[in-house]
Design an enzyme around this catalytic site. Structure first.
Site: not given
Ligand code: ATP
Ligand code: MG
Length: 344
Positions: A123, A206, A209
């Protein structure tokens, strides 16, 4: 007693898990987490399920979007089958004990532990200097979310396994440093045929969101046509489906679609392949779409209905927060005493 939560430790079995209200609740969240939350709801085990808004703001969230996403996630929890009279449903920021315990865990966890986390690396990307401090500290807050309730079992998707190992490390180090058996060593519960649902566009990533491509995921709020279109366009390979799971090993996209089918149908990959082995994707995709719509449409319809009743959602969240606080407050007080905080 729910078999999944049997424990031999001194701690009463208690289940906790959370989902970030960062919008775009998707099929991976449903199969890897939410559906498991519902399975673990039982009359004789306490279950707490949290909308983790403090985790969501580790990356920028527009305030109106965050408010909307928190209520929509609560609607999603209930529409998927969580019963607010059986499970404690609440949003994290309303139980201050999470943040209070997180500070203590910030002082227990080591920098190296945080910097090793795959999610931090993914991230924060190449620009770590510009990521929020919260994004780095996130796993210590997650450990606090769990341990402030002395939760023994945490249903999550595969991607959270590393964070749960860190939660165990924090509990072990705290217990060792202070010479106590205060925090339980939590068990991750990672079960079902779809513990890691992959992106529909890229079988190596994966479903998330936060993926900028909406076509990469099936959102819980997608209508039947959108679901069918996304599955039709999902990346696959040119071969027919194999008749045994072994034949999917080198085929991530094919494996993903079969896993999704098995999880939605509550069956195993082998059972699915016994039926559809030999079929081309042109035949299998419509069957998968039909099943996905059959399972997801009632949930999205109910979510939309519940979103018309905002006051009721807010009432459920407020009542959940006060029930959660009743469990968390004495555990935090005891923690403060152990640490030596005067007045606890
Ligand atoms: P973000 O991209 O913002 O991190 P997310 O899709 O990863 O969002 P989270 O709120 O971080 O969602 O995770 C909520 C729960 O859903 C966790 O238990 C996580 O393990 C599970 N989960 C998330 N993505 C998947 C997936 N693709 N397959 C299975 N489970 C998943
Ligand atoms: Mg995530």
């Amino acid at each position: 007693m729910n078999e999944a939560v049997q424990t031999s430790s001194q701690f009463t079995p208690r289940v906790f898990s959370g989902i970030q209200p960062s919008g775009n609740l998707h099929l991976g969240n449903y199969l890897g987490a939410l559906k498991r939350f519902v399975d673990m709801q039982s009359d004789d085990t306490e279950t707490l399920y949290c909308m983790v808004d403090m985790h969501a703001i580790t990356v920028w969230q527009d305030p109106d979007d965050l408010r909307h996403a928190t209520r929509e996630l609560c609607a999603g929890f209930i529409a998927a089958g969580l019963d607010p009279t059986k499970s404690i449903l609440f949003n994290q920021s309303q139980v201050a004990e999470h943040a209070q315990l997180a500070w203590i865990f910030n002082c227990v966890a080591r920098m190296g532990w945080m910097q090793r986390m795959t999610q931090w690396k993914d991230k924060a990307g190449k620009n770590q200097q510009n990521a929020s401090l919260g994004l780095l500290a996130y796993p210590a807050l997650m450990a606090a979310d769990i341990l402030v309730y002395h939760a023994t079992h945490v249903p999550v998707g595969e991607d959270q396994k590393q964070h749960l190992e860190l939660t165990r490390d924090i509990a072990i180090k705290f217990n060792h440093d202070y010479g106590v058996e205060h925090f339980p060593i939590t068990e991750p519960v990672i079960e079902g045929a779809a513990t890691r649902v992959m992106s529909l566009r890229d079988g190596s990533k994966k479903m998330s969101k936060s993926d900028p491509s909406d076509a990469s995921r099936i959102n819980m709020t997608d209508d039947a046509d959108t679901i069918a279109k996304k599955i039709r366009k999902a990346k696959t390979d040119p071969d027919a489906l194999p008749s045994e799971a072994k034949g999917l090993e080198e085929r991530p996209e094919a494996r993903n679609l079969v896993n999704i089918y098995a999880a939605l149908a509550d069956t195993t990959v082998d059972a699915v392949l016994a039926d559809v082995g030999g079929k081309q994707f042109s035949e299998f995709k419509p069957i998968l779409s039909e099943l996905a719509v059959e399972k997801l449409a009632p949930i999205s319809t109910e979510m939309a209905r519940l979103m018309q009743e905002k006051d009721e959602i807010d009432r459920i969240l407020a009542s959940g927060a006060s029930r959660a606080r009743e469990i968390a407050a004495p555990i935090l007080k005891k923690t403060y005493e152990i640490v030596g905080m005067v007045g606890a």
